[in-house]
Design an enzyme around this catalytic site. Structure first.
Site, PDB file in Angstrom:
ATOM      1  N   HIS A  77       1.371  -3.580   5.826  1.00 48.14           N
ATOM      2  CA  HIS A  77       1.748  -4.892   6.376  1.00 48.14           C
ATOM      3  C   HIS A  77       2.970  -5.502   5.710  1.00 48.14           C
ATOM      4  O   HIS A  77       3.488  -6.505   6.168  1.00 48.14           O
ATOM      5  CB  HIS A  77       0.565  -5.854   6.245  1.00 48.14           C
ATOM      6  CG  HIS A  77      -0.708  -5.249   6.744  1.00 48.14           C
ATOM      7  ND1 HIS A  77      -1.658  -4.710   5.908  1.00 48.14           N
ATOM      8  CD2 HIS A  77      -1.153  -5.030   7.988  1.00 48.14           C
ATOM      9  CE1 HIS A  77      -2.644  -4.208   6.621  1.00 48.14           C
ATOM     10  NE2 HIS A  77      -2.366  -4.390   7.894  1.00 48.14           N
ATOM     11  N   GLU A 129       1.019  -9.659   6.950  1.00 44.93           N
ATOM     12  CA  GLU A 129       2.370  -9.374   7.448  1.00 44.93           C
ATOM     13  C   GLU A 129       3.183 -10.669   7.513  1.00 44.93           C
ATOM     14  O   GLU A 129       4.375 -10.699   7.164  1.00 44.93           O
ATOM     15  CB  GLU A 129       2.296  -8.716   8.833  1.00 44.93           C
ATOM     16  CG  GLU A 129       3.685  -8.404   9.374  1.00 44.93           C
ATOM     17  CD  GLU A 129       3.665  -7.861  10.795  1.00 44.93           C
ATOM     18  OE1 GLU A 129       2.707  -7.160  11.169  1.00 44.93           O
ATOM     19  OE2 GLU A 129       4.617  -8.160  11.538  1.00 44.93           O
ATOM     20  N   CYS A 195       5.391  -4.266  18.205  1.00 43.83           N
ATOM     21  CA  CYS A 195       5.741  -2.848  18.064  1.00 43.83           C
ATOM     22  C   CYS A 195       5.255  -2.026  19.253  1.00 43.83           C
ATOM     23  O   CYS A 195       4.403  -2.465  20.032  1.00 43.83           O
ATOM     24  CB  CYS A 195       5.176  -2.304  16.764  1.00 43.83           C
ATOM     25  SG  CYS A 195       3.429  -1.962  16.864  1.00 43.83           S
ATOM     26  N   ASN A 225      -4.215  -6.221  15.617  1.00 45.50           N
ATOM     27  CA  ASN A 225      -3.962  -5.567  16.910  1.00 45.50           C
ATOM     28  C   ASN A 225      -5.266  -5.226  17.629  1.00 45.50           C
ATOM     29  O   ASN A 225      -5.330  -5.245  18.847  1.00 45.50           O
ATOM     30  CB  ASN A 225      -3.035  -4.369  16.734  1.00 45.50           C
ATOM     31  CG  ASN A 225      -3.762  -3.153  16.239  1.00 45.50           C
ATOM     32  OD1 ASN A 225      -4.275  -2.371  17.037  1.00 45.50           O
ATOM     33  ND2 ASN A 225      -3.861  -2.987  14.929  1.00 45.50           N
TER      34      ASN A 225
HETATM   35  S1  SF4 Z   1       0.753  -1.475  14.470  1.00 41.11           S
HETATM   36 FE1  SF4 Z   1       2.957  -1.244  14.769  1.00 41.11          FE
HETATM   37  S2  SF4 Z   1       3.915  -2.385  13.106  1.00 41.11           S
HETATM   38 FE2  SF4 Z   1       1.738  -2.081  12.554  1.00 41.11          FE
HETATM   39  S3  SF4 Z   1       1.739  -0.223  11.342  1.00 41.11           S
HETATM   40 FE3  SF4 Z   1       1.401   0.393  13.458  1.00 41.11          FE
HETATM   41  S4  SF4 Z   1       3.461   0.886  14.267  1.00 41.11           S
HETATM   42 FE4  SF4 Z   1       3.721  -0.301  12.392  1.00 41.11          FE
END
Ligand code: SF4
Length: 314
Positions: A77, A129, A195, A225
């Site tokens: 992060h 992050e 991303c 995410n």
């Molecule tokens: S979710 Fe996206 S920003 Fe996060 S580690 Fe994976 S590729 Fe990298």
């Protein structure tokens, strides 16, 4: 009525940044005497963290906890420059596992702040992050349209916004719209910084939500995410639940569901997805199908010191 079919999202699970971060810790374990310290969870997944903890990896939330001179890995992060400085004062041997896509946002923060922009970060307060990015330059954090309405910036004629990499595409689009309404000058280095892995997984869930009665997202509660995948499904009208593994599946959620969707956040190992599928099989599912989706061929190189073990041992 019982479960008949399981539809698996594609893509799902590990992204290139997570693969790289775990690989870095594994290699550090191979090359350095234990313990290896990791600042924050290397990736936000309970299973990954527990497994590494059993192998002499010590996770800490403060650099002060690490004995001087130890090996310290920074998580995927990213960290603020203040953390880097502190690690230097403790003479830590740092290996940086920050995802290169997070580093890109840090560099943008430094560059545009130097160019005199009023910086705004779209992100979730308290996320690691966000803390890392905000340490790079003076900036203000917004996480909703309401935050934008209350926002005051030093230079309204020159506003630059950046985004946390793992947000919901739809939420961010609304916030950006609000920013541009309030500050017509507002711009960004790219459309947003969300991303590729976050975008692809959210798109797959959106498509899948039309076909399934309920969605199971394999991932941990603190995985941004993964949480967004669950929300995307709920917003699209399909109930969704976030589970670490098969033991957390509540049978009540699946009552009346004929088709169950399964996906996994970017930090959740495929091993856990397989365990969830086995569990659904034991509940009566007979048909398993992977939904066609984006092929991902993204790979990030290891930090130089780890791709050159001789230098590492020096
Ligand atoms: S979710 Fe996206 S920003 Fe996060 S580690 Fe994976 S590729 Fe990298």
């Amino acid at each position: 009525m019982s479960i008949e079919k399981v539809v698996l999202a594609k893509p799902r699970g590990f992204c290139a940044g997570v693969v790289r971060a775990i690989d870095i810790v594994e290699r550090a374990l191979d090359y350095y005497p234990p313990p290896i310290y990791v600042f924050h969870e290397i990736v936000h997944n309970r299973y990954v963290v527990e497994n590494l903890s059993k192998r002499n990896v010590v996770f800490v939330d403060s650099i002060e906890e690490i004995p001087d001179g130890s090996v310290c890995v920074f998580s995927a992060h990213g960290v603020s420059p203040q953390v880097v400085e502190l690690a230097e004062t403790k003479r830590l041997r740092v290996i940086d596992a920050t995802c290169p896509l997070v580093t890109k946002v840090h560099l943008e923060a430094v560059r545009f702040s130097r160019d005199g922009y009023s910086m705004v970060l779209i992100g979730h307060p308290g996320h690691e992050e966000v803390e890392g990015t905000m340490g790079e330059a003076p900036m203000q954090l917004v996480s909703s349209v309401e935050d934008v309405e209350e926002l005051e910036v030093p230079n309204a004629q020159r506003v630059m916004y950046l985004t946390q990499t793992t947000l919901s595409l739809d939420d961010v689009a609304e916030i950006i719209e609000a920013l541009k309404r309030k500050f017509p000058s507002a711009t960004s280095p790219a459309k947003d910084d969300i991303c590729y892995a976050t975008q692809n997984r959210q798109n797959a869930v959106k498509e899948m939500s039309q076909r399934v009665d309920v969605l199971l997202v394999v991932g941990s509660q603190n995985s941004s995410n993964s949480q967004r995948l669950r929300e995307v499904s709920v917003v699209a009208g399909t109930p969704a639940y976030l589970v670490n593994d098969e033991d957390e599946i509540n049978p009540e959620w699946l009552k009346g569901a004929r088709t169950v969707g399964v996906t996994a956040g970017a930090s959740a190992p495929e091993e856990l997805v397989i365990r969830v599928l086995d569990h659904l099989r034991s509940m009566g599912a007979t048909e398993f199908e992977e939904q066609p989706g984006e092929d991902e061929n993204v790979h990030f190189a290891l930090p130089q010191e780890l791709s050159n073990p001789e230098k590492l041992m020096a």
